[in-house]
Design an enzyme around this catalytic site. Structure first.
Site, mmCIF file in Angstrom:
data_model
loop_
_atom_site.group_PDB
_atom_site.id
_atom_site.type_symbol
_atom_site.label_atom_id
_atom_site.label_comp_id
_atom_site.label_asym_id
_atom_site.label_seq_id
_atom_site.Cartn_x
_atom_site.Cartn_y
_atom_site.Cartn_z
ATOM 1 N N TYR A 194 16.228 -6.261 -60.801
ATOM 2 C CA TYR A 194 15.552 -5.212 -60.039
ATOM 3 C C TYR A 194 16.547 -4.342 -59.281
ATOM 4 C CZ TYR A 194 12.262 -2.984 -56.812
ATOM 5 O OH TYR A 194 11.522 -2.069 -56.092
ATOM 6 N N SER B 150 15.140 2.105 -53.929
ATOM 7 C CA SER B 150 14.905 1.005 -52.993
ATOM 8 C C SER B 150 16.165 0.793 -52.177
ATOM 9 C CB SER B 150 14.566 -0.283 -53.756
ATOM 10 O OG SER B 150 14.597 -1.414 -52.907
#
Length: 261
Positions: free
Chosen positions: A167, A154
């Site tokens: 995350y 990401s």
């Protein structure tokens, strides 16, 4: 959890078509979109995730569209189940040519309020699961001297994002892990790609209770679709044998145009 090997309407094993692609996190979001994209181009796709009903529904939809698909319900944070997934693919479909490591969870919580279980779940699925499945898939790839691993990281891996520390840490770990694996396996004939998607419209946010509805979540022009990311995943695996797409960043044009991060 158990393997699901439905009777497929595909050519017999003696007449295989397309590449064998294993996609994790394939019951929804980017993983499901990638599975559909691979199947649409004629590859044989095995979908893996925890939700058996969702996997079966996904397989049915791919087959209804003329694709070749199988599924295996498993907890990919468990070593033995990762090994079982790869054995299932090799037994029912063939050696894994491409593994797309897309399983992931995300919690929206200020670090000071984060529960131990939320942190551990994020790392177990997003990091441990990636390591375990990579280890299982690599054994056959290295033995054959070919294969391709695609890791879904990401853009958050390289940016500080408030209330997403678990995350972002997990995605940074995935990217760093993948880069080290790439150096190890390049001389052995295995290719590695790390994909860094920006804000993407998936169902992950439905599980992030309490997250503010900011423009990047509510405005479509500020998001990628899962299909946008899936197209890049497939593209990275269709380059010349002489080429390797080591890293690929994909962000919404709307966010860039508006100066968003």
């Amino acid at each position: 959890m158990s393997a699901q090997s439905l009777t497929p309407a595909v050519p017999p094993r003696s007449e295989p078509t397309g590449r064998v692609v294993l996609v994790t996190g394939a019951s929804r979001g980017i993983g499901l979109a990638a599975a559909r994209e691979f199947a649409a181009r004629g590859d044989r796709v095995v979908l893996a995730a925890r939700s058996e009903p969702a996997l079966l529904e996904a397989v049915d939809s791919i087959r209804a569209a003329g694709g070749q698909a199988w599924c295996f319900a498993a907890d990919l944070g468990e070593p033995d189940q990762c090994d079982e997934v790869v054995r299932f693919v090799e037994r029912e479909v063939g050696p894994v040519d491409i593994a797309v490591l897309g399983a992931g969870v995300g919690h929206w919580t200020p670090t000071v309020d984060m529960a131990d279980d939320a942190w551990r779940e994020t790392q177990r699925i997003n990091v441990d699961g990636v390591f375990l499945l990579t280890r299982s898939a690599l054994k056959s790839m290295i033995a054959r001297g070919s294969g391709h691993l695609v890791f879904i990281s990401s853009v958050m891996a390289e940016r500080g994002v408030p209330n997403m520390s678990a995350y972002t840490a997990s995605k940074a770990a995935v990217a760093s892990f993948a880069k080290s694996v790439a150096v190890e396996v390049k001389p052995l004939g295995v290719r590695v790609t790390v994909l860094y998607p920006g804000t993407t419209a998936t169902t992950m946010r439905e599980h992030q209770h309490g997250r503010p509805l900011t423009p990047d979540i509510t405005e479509a022009e500020l998001q990628l679709s899962a299909e946008d990311v899936a197209e890049s995943v497939v593209w990275s695996t269709t380059r010349s044998e002489r080429a390797q797409v080591s890293g690929l960043y994909l962000e919404p044009r709307g966010a860039a145009a508006r100066g968003g991060r």
